[in-house]
Design a protein around this motif. Structure first.
Motif, PDB file in Angstrom:
ATOM      1  N   VAL A 605       0.762  -1.141   0.145  1.00  0.00           N
ATOM      2  CA  VAL A 605      -0.042  -0.054   0.042  1.00  0.00           C
ATOM      3  C   VAL A 605       0.737   1.406   0.050  1.00  0.00           C
ATOM      4  O   VAL A 605       1.577   1.374   1.001  1.00  0.00           O
ATOM      5  CB  VAL A 605      -0.951   0.046   1.368  1.00  0.00           C
ATOM      6  CG1 VAL A 605      -1.869   1.228   1.355  1.00  0.00           C
ATOM      7  CG2 VAL A 605      -1.862  -1.180   1.167  1.00  0.00           C
ATOM      8  N   LEU A 606       0.792   2.190  -1.126  1.00  0.00           N
ATOM      9  CA  LEU A 606       1.595   3.250  -1.255  1.00  0.00           C
ATOM     10  C   LEU A 606       0.571   4.438  -0.438  1.00  0.00           C
ATOM     11  O   LEU A 606       1.386   5.375   0.203  1.00  0.00           O
ATOM     12  CB  LEU A 606       1.688   3.585  -2.671  1.00  0.00           C
ATOM     13  CG  LEU A 606       2.522   2.640  -3.433  1.00  0.00           C
ATOM     14  CD1 LEU A 606       2.672   2.998  -4.833  1.00  0.00           C
ATOM     15  CD2 LEU A 606       3.682   2.540  -2.799  1.00  0.00           C
ATOM     16  N   GLN A 607      -0.450   4.383  -0.522  1.00  0.00           N
ATOM     17  CA  GLN A 607      -1.413   5.471   0.186  1.00  0.00           C
ATOM     18  C   GLN A 607      -2.803   5.063   0.157  1.00  0.00           C
ATOM     19  O   GLN A 607      -3.304   4.462  -0.573  1.00  0.00           O
ATOM     20  CB  GLN A 607      -1.457   6.806  -0.680  1.00  0.00           C
ATOM     21  CG  GLN A 607      -2.152   8.029  -0.066  1.00  0.00           C
ATOM     22  CD  GLN A 607      -2.032   9.240  -0.503  1.00  0.00           C
ATOM     23  OE1 GLN A 607      -1.117   9.416  -1.519  1.00  0.00           O
ATOM     24  NE2 GLN A 607      -2.761  10.208  -0.155  1.00  0.00           N
ATOM     25  N   GLN A 608      -3.122   5.331   1.416  1.00  0.00           N
ATOM     26  CA  GLN A 608      -4.689   4.939   1.852  1.00  0.00           C
ATOM     27  C   GLN A 608      -5.378   6.278   1.806  1.00  0.00           C
ATOM     28  O   GLN A 608      -5.036   7.264   2.882  1.00  0.00           O
ATOM     29  CB  GLN A 608      -4.843   4.340   3.093  1.00  0.00           C
ATOM     30  CG  GLN A 608      -6.141   4.009   3.547  1.00  0.00           C
ATOM     31  CD  GLN A 608      -6.837   2.743   2.934  1.00  0.00           C
ATOM     32  OE1 GLN A 608      -6.200   1.561   2.708  1.00  0.00           O
ATOM     33  NE2 GLN A 608      -7.894   2.835   2.272  1.00  0.00           N
ATOM     34  N   PHE A 609      -6.417   6.391   1.261  1.00  0.00           N
ATOM     35  CA  PHE A 609      -7.140   7.795   1.107  1.00  0.00           C
ATOM     36  C   PHE A 609      -8.443   7.751   2.221  1.00  0.00           C
ATOM     37  O   PHE A 609      -8.989   6.890   2.452  1.00  0.00           O
ATOM     38  CB  PHE A 609      -7.516   8.023  -0.177  1.00  0.00           C
ATOM     39  CG  PHE A 609      -6.624   8.321  -1.474  1.00  0.00           C
ATOM     40  CD1 PHE A 609      -6.118   9.589  -1.770  1.00  0.00           C
ATOM     41  CD2 PHE A 609      -5.811   7.147  -1.825  1.00  0.00           C
ATOM     42  CE1 PHE A 609      -5.237   9.813  -2.667  1.00  0.00           C
ATOM     43  CE2 PHE A 609      -4.994   7.241  -2.955  1.00  0.00           C
ATOM     44  CZ  PHE A 609      -4.639   8.505  -3.160  1.00  0.00           C
ATOM     45  N   VAL A 610      -8.670   8.878   2.863  1.00  0.00           N
ATOM     46  CA  VAL A 610      -9.557   9.170   3.730  1.00  0.00           C
ATOM     47  C   VAL A 610     -10.140  10.171   3.497  1.00  0.00           C
ATOM     48  O   VAL A 610      -9.887  11.319   2.626  1.00  0.00           O
ATOM     49  CB  VAL A 610      -8.864   9.367   5.224  1.00  0.00           C
ATOM     50  CG1 VAL A 610      -8.377   8.105   5.640  1.00  0.00           C
ATOM     51  CG2 VAL A 610      -7.927  10.641   5.300  1.00  0.00           C
ATOM     52  N   PRO A 611     -11.314  10.214   3.848  1.00  0.00           N
ATOM     53  CA  PRO A 611     -12.341  11.278   3.106  1.00  0.00           C
ATOM     54  C   PRO A 611     -12.132  12.645   3.815  1.00  0.00           C
ATOM     55  O   PRO A 611     -11.845  12.719   5.095  1.00  0.00           O
ATOM     56  CB  PRO A 611     -13.950  10.635   3.482  1.00  0.00           C
ATOM     57  CG  PRO A 611     -13.645   9.836   4.708  1.00  0.00           C
ATOM     58  CD  PRO A 611     -12.431   9.282   4.427  1.00  0.00           C
ATOM     59  N   LYS A 612     -12.352  13.746   3.446  1.00  0.00           N
ATOM     60  CA  LYS A 612     -12.264  15.021   4.043  1.00  0.00           C
ATOM     61  C   LYS A 612     -13.764  15.443   4.643  1.00  0.00           C
ATOM     62  O   LYS A 612     -14.750  15.343   3.793  1.00  0.00           O
ATOM     63  CB  LYS A 612     -11.962  16.136   2.976  1.00  0.00           C
ATOM     64  CG  LYS A 612     -10.384  15.946   2.654  1.00  0.00           C
ATOM     65  CD  LYS A 612     -10.060  16.929   1.568  1.00  0.00           C
ATOM     66  CE  LYS A 612      -8.679  16.456   0.961  1.00  0.00           C
ATOM     67  NZ  LYS A 612      -8.090  17.418   0.204  1.00  0.00           N
ATOM     68  N   THR A 613     -13.743  15.611   5.703  1.00  0.00           N
ATOM     69  CA  THR A 613     -15.290  16.089   6.516  1.00  0.00           C
ATOM     70  C   THR A 613     -15.335  17.387   6.951  1.00  0.00           C
ATOM     71  O   THR A 613     -14.213  17.863   7.534  1.00  0.00           O
ATOM     72  CB  THR A 613     -15.739  15.066   7.445  1.00  0.00           C
ATOM     73  OG1 THR A 613     -14.871  14.927   8.526  1.00  0.00           O
ATOM     74  CG2 THR A 613     -15.808  13.696   6.710  1.00  0.00           C
ATOM     75  N   ASN A 614     -16.297  17.947   7.277  1.00  0.00           N
ATOM     76  CA  ASN A 614     -16.347  19.121   8.230  1.00  0.00           C
ATOM     77  C   ASN A 614     -17.941  19.074   8.406  1.00  0.00           C
ATOM     78  O   ASN A 614     -18.957  18.740   7.837  1.00  0.00           O
ATOM     79  CB  ASN A 614     -16.065  20.394   7.420  1.00  0.00           C
ATOM     80  CG  ASN A 614     -16.951  20.953   6.209  1.00  0.00           C
ATOM     81  OD1 ASN A 614     -16.702  20.310   5.154  1.00  0.00           O
ATOM     82  ND2 ASN A 614     -18.155  21.512   6.435  1.00  0.00           N
ATOM     83  N   GLU A 615     -18.300  19.756   9.722  1.00  0.00           N
ATOM     84  CA  GLU A 615     -19.434  19.857  10.104  1.00  0.00           C
ATOM     85  C   GLU A 615     -20.138  21.010   9.713  1.00  0.00           C
ATOM     86  O   GLU A 615     -19.833  22.081   9.885  1.00  0.00           O
ATOM     87  CB  GLU A 615     -19.569  19.843  11.685  1.00  0.00           C
ATOM     88  CG  GLU A 615     -21.271  19.923  12.497  1.00  0.00           C
ATOM     89  CD  GLU A 615     -21.186  19.984  14.014  1.00  0.00           C
ATOM     90  OE1 GLU A 615     -22.125  19.839  14.370  1.00  0.00           O
ATOM     91  OE2 GLU A 615     -20.008  19.959  14.517  1.00  0.00           O
ATOM     92  N   ALA A 616     -21.033  21.000   8.838  1.00  0.00           N
ATOM     93  CA  ALA A 616     -21.678  21.881   8.031  1.00  0.00           C
ATOM     94  C   ALA A 616     -22.955  22.469   8.627  1.00  0.00           C
ATOM     95  O   ALA A 616     -23.321  23.743   8.652  1.00  0.00           O
ATOM     96  CB  ALA A 616     -22.094  21.584   6.656  1.00  0.00           C
ATOM     97  N   LEU A 617     -23.931  21.331   9.164  1.00  0.00           N
ATOM     98  CA  LEU A 617     -25.127  21.762   9.828  1.00  0.00           C
ATOM     99  C   LEU A 617     -25.154  20.934  11.003  1.00  0.00           C
ATOM    100  O   LEU A 617     -24.655  20.245  11.328  1.00  0.00           O
ATOM    101  CB  LEU A 617     -26.276  21.450   8.854  1.00  0.00           C
ATOM    102  CG  LEU A 617     -26.305  21.883   7.259  1.00  0.00           C
ATOM    103  CD1 LEU A 617     -27.243  21.220   6.535  1.00  0.00           C
ATOM    104  CD2 LEU A 617     -26.675  23.514   7.320  1.00  0.00           C
TER     105      LEU A 617
END
Length: 764
Positions: A605-617
């Motif tokens: 595994v060269l890179q494991q991607f993770v989601p970008k999140t933010n509390e919008a509401l």
């Protein structure tokens, strides 16, 4: 001295001379080979280093996979995939050894007996059919290290005849070193992985797939004989382009296998008369599932490869995406079925007339020639003929053979460039995307109707006015600032002061009328009344709406003007699906993403991607918006009541339709507890559209794609996508229990007639 003694003396001297010549020749050959091995004085060119011999590099295709581990496609300069010896059918190994190197297991890279045979037959007996005497290992050395090209950079290589001898010596040297570094099985696998079989098939795995639609371990004796036959000359013995030659070559391989006992008499007699049966398919980027997605992700992968020091086309990367092959298939089937029908309606609607129209409905003058000026062909004509527009126009109208797309299959025809532009501009296009709202994984992506003919991606690359599908973002801002779905408004004109002439703007409802009724904002959104959204926009202000839209992931430029409440700023399907997913994900915006991980050719595994999140509401606002969106499928007059009733049984569905001015864009957004998906349908240009609301609204143009897709998804139990309710927050303070009161006040009936009356979108 007697004559007898003289003869003996001369004979002895001759023998000594011959031995001297022989030994001297051996010494000379040894010195010659040694000088080549050290590239003495730069005369011969470099040999591969020990490191490269132990790790020979061959261009490997990077392979992309669906989330369910089905291969999606490849990126390659040379379409090559590698396998191990254990993944080879014994038929392939037997055919190769019998034909190319019968003493392969006995020699150490150079077959001296074979060389003696070649020397005797070709040099002394002038028999050109004797072959070249190269072992499989020598052939591997030649292919891997390009001994007759890349390694032929010495000063003596250009001497006629000598260069070939030097190249041959290098092959001997490299072959011996390869035998010292690898087992016989590894050499066989390397050779078959490296060889070019023609038809852009590099390596036995790709060749088996290309010619027979199978895998190397499943190759029959007949198929193995065909592929090994290509090792002689891929062009001369191609079963596609030279079938007669291929048949005879196949039988030659079978004869060798019979000669050395790999097949018996009965098998040989049966196979030598059997015709070659191909299942031929050359892999390219225009075929298969998710073609638009593959075109889009390419730019991300190229950027990642550059940043991390890899070559996407050579290093054999393994890219695992979030797209599910089954959902992708269902999405493409839904798009194909609906868009073929939609195109038929569109063609009948215009009845042979040109659909590019201005705001008054008049055909746009010079539309086609202006489109032609944007083509590469026009630019080449302009470069050739300068300002001679008559000659350019003559060439543009010159008929020529071409293949064009149709919903009934490709058509071979004769058209001019102008005719083809006229033909292709009349097609409607689409973009559809589905994602898991909880983790941001995109599960299906259809960027258009046919990637081969229309490369433009309408999911992320394309941006169009969203119309009423933007309204939930306005209402989300209001609810997050204290308003309730039960907040009451009146269906009356709302006027804004604006800069310009006239100095005011009053958005009209789609019917052009106002009922004066009092209703909740949930009902106003369900019926897509422009007056309701305008009222809310005036209360909270355009800047607030822009701010919330950005928090919900809309990155496209948005104008902070009153008309934004009707979706006048362009956005993408990708952005809207991400924004709507926030409502299901308890107020947390997760940026839609499609790469799960990237591995090297060995699976590291060269890179494991993770989601970008933010509390919008807040979670309460998010749930209130789901309640708002459900109104379109529950309230009389809701614009999504036309959804298949079976989909709505025991299932909470939030929905929003959207239609823009002049019916240029039709949208639909559908929200369930497990999936959020959106569709856009429209012409290539905004001037190309239906002329009336009955055909041009989002509920007609786009909603059926979502409907067809979800029906297939729910029917596939293996996907784990089920009907059900949205997750409700534990402590919900926002008032939602107001439906009975408002229904009484509105005095609405559930008749089909009234449903149809309001089954349209608000139009700006």
């Amino acid at each position: 001295m007697t004559s007898e003694k003289k003869k003996k003396s001369l004979l002895r001297k001759a023998i000594i001379a011959l031995w001297a010549i022989f030994l001297g020749g051996l010494v000379a050959i040894f010195i010659f080979i040694y000088s080549i091995s050290i590239n003495f004085n730069g005369w011969y060119g470099e040999l591969p280093s020990l490191k490269s011999l132990e790790n020979p590099k061959s261009d490997l295709s990077s392979v992309m996979y669906f989330a369910d581990n089905v291969e999606m496609g490849k990126y390659f300069r040379f379409n090559r995939s590698s396998i191990t010896f254990d993944e080879l059918s014994p038929n392939v190994v037997d055919a190769l050894i019998a034909t190319e190197d019968i003493r392969f297991t006995e020699h150490s890279g150079i077959d001296l007996r074979g060389l003696g045979r070649v020397f005797f037959k070709s040099v002394l007996m002038f028999d050109k059919s004797s072959g070249g005497g190269s072992t499989i290992t020598q052939q591997l050395a030649k292919i891997l290290f390009r001994t007759r090209s890349d390694l032929s950079n010495g000063s003596l290589n250009d001497v006629p005849g000598l260069g070939l001898v030097i190249a041959k010596m290098k092959e001997w040297i490299v072959a011996v070193k390869l035998e010292q570094s690898y087992t016989k099985k590894e050499i066989i696998a390397m050779y078959l992985n490296t060889f070019e079989f023609g038809s852009n098939a590099f390596g036995i795995k790709t060749a088996a797939k290309t010619f027979f639609n199978t895998t190397p371990d499943q190759l029959t004796k007949q198929q193995a004989a065909v592929l090994v036959g290509l090792c002689k000359n891929p062009n001369l013995f191609s079963p596609v382009y030279q079938p007669e030659n291929a048949f005879h070559r196949k039988n030659t391989v079978l004869a060798q296998m019979h000669k050395y006992g790999y097949i018996d008499d009965a098998a040989f007699d049966s196979l030598k008369t059997k015709p070659i049966e191909l299942d031929y398919d050359v892999q390219n980027q225009n075929d298969g599932l998710a073609t638009y997605f593959r075109g889009t992700i390419l730019w991300d992968l190229l950027a990642w490869s550059k940043e991390n020091g890899y070559d996407l086309y050579e290093d054999g990367l393994k890219i695992y995406t979030t797209i599910d092959s089954r959902m992708q298939k269902y999405a493409e089937e839904a798009v194909e079925k609906h868009m073929a029908y939609q195109q038929k309606l569109f063609d009948e609607h215009w009845a042979g007339k040109n659909p590019w129209r201005d705001e008054k409905g008049n055909e746009i003058k010079n539309f086609l020639i202006n489109e032609a000026k944007r083509t590469q062909y026009y630019r080449s004509l302009k470069k050739k003929y300068g300002n001679d527009e008559d000659e350019i126009l003559k060439k543009l109208n010159e008929p020529k053979p071409m293949t064009v797309f149709s919903w009934d299959g490709e058509i071979d025809t004769v058209m001019s460039t102008m005719d083809s532009i006229r033909y292709f501009k009349k097609f409607l296009h689409t973009g559809f995307m589905a994602m898991d709202p909880h983790n941001g994984h995109i599960k299906a992506w259809v960027g258009g109707i046919n990637y081969k003919y229309f490369k433009y991606d309408h999911v992320k690359q394309g941006r169009r006015q969203p119309g009423s599908t933007f309204k939930p973002l306005v209402y989300a801002a209001a609810i997050d600032n204290g308003y309730s779905p039960c907040y009451q408004i009146q269906d009356v004109p709302v006027t804004f002061e604006v800069v310009g002439d006239p100095p005011t703007w009053t958005p009209a409802n789609s019917t052009g009328q106002y009922t004066g009724e009092t209703m909740t904002i949930r009902q106003a959104m369900a019926r897509s009344l422009n007056s309701g959204t305008a009222y809310v926009m005036r209360k909270i202000g355009p800047e607030t709406v822009v701010n919330y839209a950005k928090r919900l992931g809309v990155e496209s430029p948005l104008e902070a003007v009153p008309s934004l409440c009707l979706g006048t700023s362009d956005v993408s399907v990708y952005e809207l699906v991400g924004a709507y997913s926030t409502f299901v994900n308890e107020g947390f915006y997760t940026k839609p993403f499609y790469i799960d991980r990237i591995e090297d050719k060995n699976g590291r595994v060269l890179q494991q991607f993770v989601p970008k999140t933010n509390e919008a509401l807040s979670s309460e606002t998010a749930y209130a918006m789901l309640y708002m969106l459900k109104g379109a499928t529950e309230i009389s007059g809701g614009t999504a009541l036309g959804l298949d009733r079976e989909l709505r049984v025991d299932n909470e569905i939030g929905a929003k339709t959207g239609t823009t001015q002049n019916y240029s864009d039709g949208w639909f957004m559908g929200v369930t507890k497990d999936l959020v998906a959106g569709a856009w349908v429209g012409g290539d240009d905004r001037s190309i559209h239906f002329r009336n609301i009955s055909l041009g609204q989002g509920a007609r143009m786009a909603m059926p794609i979502w409907e067809l897709f979800m029906e297939k998804v729910y029917a596939d139990e293996e996907l784990g996508i089920t009907k059900g309710e949205f997750k409700r927050p534990a402590n919900l303070s926002i008032q939602l229990n107001c439906e009975e009161y408002n229904m009484q006040q509105m005095n609405l009936s559930d008749s089909v007639e009234q449903v149809n009356q309001f089954d349209v979108d608000g139009i700006q």
